[in-house]
Scaffold this motif. Structure first.
Motif, PDB file in Angstrom:
ATOM      1  N   LEU A   1      46.087  15.388 -41.168  1.00 47.67           N
ATOM      2  CA  LEU A   1      47.241  14.818 -40.993  1.00 47.67           C
ATOM      3  C   LEU A   1      47.386  13.616 -40.095  1.00 47.67           C
ATOM      4  O   LEU A   1      48.060  12.587 -40.354  1.00 47.67           O
ATOM      5  N   PRO A   2      46.128  13.491 -38.795  1.00 47.14           N
ATOM      6  CA  PRO A   2      46.427  12.159 -38.248  1.00 47.14           C
ATOM      7  C   PRO A   2      45.944  11.012 -39.231  1.00 47.14           C
ATOM      8  O   PRO A   2      46.281   9.690 -38.992  1.00 47.14           O
ATOM      9  N   VAL A   3      45.053  11.196 -40.166  1.00 48.55           N
ATOM     10  CA  VAL A   3      44.776  10.282 -41.175  1.00 48.55           C
ATOM     11  C   VAL A   3      45.906   9.746 -41.723  1.00 48.55           C
ATOM     12  O   VAL A   3      46.467   8.735 -42.114  1.00 48.55           O
TER      13      VAL A   3
ATOM     14  N   SER B   1      39.235   5.808 -39.539  1.00 49.32           N
ATOM     15  CA  SER B   1      39.188   5.026 -38.485  1.00 49.32           C
ATOM     16  C   SER B   1      40.095   5.786 -37.350  1.00 49.32           C
ATOM     17  O   SER B   1      40.391   5.230 -36.081  1.00 49.32           O
ATOM     18  N   VAL B   2      40.470   6.975 -37.554  1.00 48.69           N
ATOM     19  CA  VAL B   2      41.276   7.706 -36.241  1.00 48.69           C
ATOM     20  C   VAL B   2      40.105   7.943 -35.358  1.00 48.69           C
ATOM     21  O   VAL B   2      39.213   8.541 -35.526  1.00 48.69           O
ATOM     22  N   ARG B   3      40.651   7.768 -34.240  1.00 53.38           N
ATOM     23  CA  ARG B   3      40.064   7.958 -32.827  1.00 53.38           C
ATOM     24  C   ARG B   3      39.910   9.245 -32.411  1.00 53.38           C
ATOM     25  O   ARG B   3      41.117  10.110 -32.568  1.00 53.38           O
ATOM     26  N   VAL B   4      38.775  10.022 -32.212  1.00 45.87           N
ATOM     27  CA  VAL B   4      38.828  11.404 -31.664  1.00 45.87           C
ATOM     28  C   VAL B   4      38.262  11.485 -30.303  1.00 45.87           C
ATOM     29  O   VAL B   4      37.450  10.587 -30.095  1.00 45.87           O
ATOM     30  N   TRP B   5      38.978  11.899 -29.357  1.00 45.84           N
ATOM     31  CA  TRP B   5      38.622  11.935 -28.031  1.00 45.84           C
ATOM     32  C   TRP B   5      38.063  13.532 -27.413  1.00 45.84           C
ATOM     33  O   TRP B   5      38.947  14.561 -28.079  1.00 45.84           O
TER      34      TRP B   5
END
Ligand code: ADP
Length: 492
Positions: free
Chosen positions: A29-31, A87-91
């Motif tokens: 979903l974030p992508v 390219s979604v950032r993951v914290w």
């Protein structure tokens, strides 16, 4: 209105850590949101296995903040990486005392829960709150915090006490997992005392993490329109149905999408013979390869049933096991199962495989590769779930031309069209749906499926109709965007 900035808080995200469908959603979903120009960052715990996974794909990780968090004995680091393949950032919330251990995200490898799960996910939630409130020293702040399942249920509860604050959205992926803990545990968490209330997070004498999301979030969603209806009834509501009815104007059902980058028979790296409708005959070659891998008799014409899932009561493996002896007596068929979970179910499956060598095979543990190979190699996919918030395997099955046989519940209702004579005539049939979660009803639906399998013309119709279905994330992501906008308006 400009696009929301979303902090997506989840306890799993594929391919970094996965036990079930939540990971698939958090990894896709974030992508899809990013493709709609939404600025989204995923937050997950820095489990030992997730860090190892990041290292194995040689993804960079850097420290972006160090936080002092209430109740943590040591400073908590926030690490940043990218979701592999995007390219979604993951914290990653790095608190070794809580997350640096062997085993699964919620418990040791052999099963059960970690005894300090309440502390682990309270800490995780507190870090999410700090980031949401701009207290982590980052140059980024969300306008929406999207929480998922009980592990992040405390986030909307804690944020509701702050002004100003970002809007909150809470998604129920499975209402049967609630994160229930004792009064003593609640006390040990040093949370605001008034959260222990029947109108807050108390639930029949326990402290319920999921209620934090259900009570305090600005908007609520669940993962299919049908499950959104079902959880407002006593049968599926676990005593939370009244609360959910009360919040009915804030509750929507948004069907999960399938990540067709991962689940696409045309370019699936796990399967030996990629195929589509043009070279559908190659599906047979995957079937023979699967039969060989699982020790089934190699025979392209015998219908092969597949089933994949967590070995828990929800999924209805027992229904199939009960129906199996008679089905095997009356039909020429094979069964390939992949699952992990309940040792008793595992033993029953082993016994079935021993009793029917060459016809029934089961493999245990978690295998992404074999899951793909079963989707590609099986003819029929069995999903007799007693309840199913959305379900993903039936959606994958459609794309793989593996006809789903499903119980009429939850997301299965929204994704599979029963092959009634009318649906067949209208060209919309994609599978077989049965009404009662019983061995007899399952057996009768499987018998219908097997009869259709015997007719190549009919089978081609069903498989091709299924393969053309489009459950891609784009449409669902658009619905989440409007949900975020609603949450922002509600919170303003
Ligand atoms: P749930 O979230 O209830 O487990 P879903 O159908 O929504 O059910 O998602 C299950 C996901 O987990 C699917 O991608 C499925 O292929 C995968 N899965 C479940 N069990 C296994 C297993 N033993 N090995 C590999 N993948 C599995």
């Amino acid at each position: 209105m400009s696009n929301p900035r979303v902090l997506f808080v989840s306890s799993e995200a594929h391919p970094l850590v996965k036990t079930g469908g939540l990971a698939d959603v958090a990894g896709a979903l974030p992508v899809a949101l990013k493709a709609l120009r939404c600025d989204v960052r995923i937050m997950i715990p820095a489990y030992k296995s997730a860090l190892a996974r990041i290292q194995s794909v040689m993804q960079d990780v850097k420290e972006i903040a160090v936080l002092d968090i209430e109740q943590a004995d040591a400073p908590v680091r926030l690490l940043e990486t990218r979701l592999p393949g995007s390219s979604v950032r993951v914290w990653l919330v790095d608190s070794p005392a809580h997350f640096d251990r062997d085993g699964g995200p919620y418990g040791p490898t052999g099963g059960g829960d970690w005894p300090d799960n309440a502390q682990r996910f309270a800490l995780f939630s507190r870090v999410a709150v700090a980031v949401a409130q701009g207290e982590a020293g980052l140059d980024w702040q969300p306008t929406v915090v999207h929480c998922n399942d009980w592990q992040s249920g405390l986030v909307p509860a804690l944020l509701s006490r702050r002004t100003p604050r970002p809007a909150t959205v809470f998604t129920i992926h499975n209402l049967s997992y609630q994160g229930l803990f004792s009064w003593e545990t609640f006390q040990s968490l040093a949370l605001p005392q008034d959260l222990w209330s029947m109108h807050g997070m108390e639930y029949f004498g326990n402290f319920s993490f999921i209620k934090g999301g259900l009570v305090y979030s600005d908007m609520l969603s669940t993962v299919s329109p049908q499950y959104a209806k079902e959880i407002t009834t006593p049968q599926f509501g676990y005593g939370l149905e009244e609360l959910l009815r009360h919040r009915g104007d804030r509750l929507v059902g948004i069907l999960n999408g399938a990540d067709y980058r991962q689940w696409n028979p045309t370019r699936d790296a796990y399967i030996p013979y990629p195929y589509n409708t043009y070279n559908f005959a190659d599906k047979q070659r995957n079937k023979t390869a699967l039969q060989a891998r699982m020790g089934l008799a190699q025979n392209a014409s015998v219908p092969l049933l597949g089933m994949i899932g967590r070995l828990v009561e929800q999924k209805g493996f027992d229904l199939l096991l009960d129906a199996l002896p008679e089905l095997l007596r009356t039909h020429d068929l094979q069964l390939a199962v992949l699952g992990s979970g309940d040792p008793a179910l595992e033993e029953r499956l082993r016994a079935a495989a021993r009793a029917h060598p060459g016809r029934v095979a089961a493999q245990f543990g978690y295998s992404e590769e074999l899951a793909h190979q079963i989707e590609a190699g099986a003819d029929i996919f069995v999903m007799p779930s007693r309840f199913e918030p959305c379900g993903l395997n039936q959606i994958y099955s459609l794309r793989y031309g593996t006809v789903p046989v499903v119980h009429r519940t939850g997301g299965l209702v929204n994704t599979v069209v029963d092959a009634t004579p009318e649906a067949l005539r209208a060209g919309v049939a994609t599978g077989f749906v049965f009404n009662e979660p019983s061995p007899a009803a399952l057996a009768s639906a499987l018998t219908r499926a097997l009869a259709s399998y015997a007719s190549p013309r009919m089978w081609k119709l069903l498989t091709f109709q299924g393969m053309q279905q489009d459950f891609s994330w784009r449409r669902s992501a658009q619905q989440y965007l409007s949900l975020y906008r609603q949450a922002i308006q509600t919170c303003a």
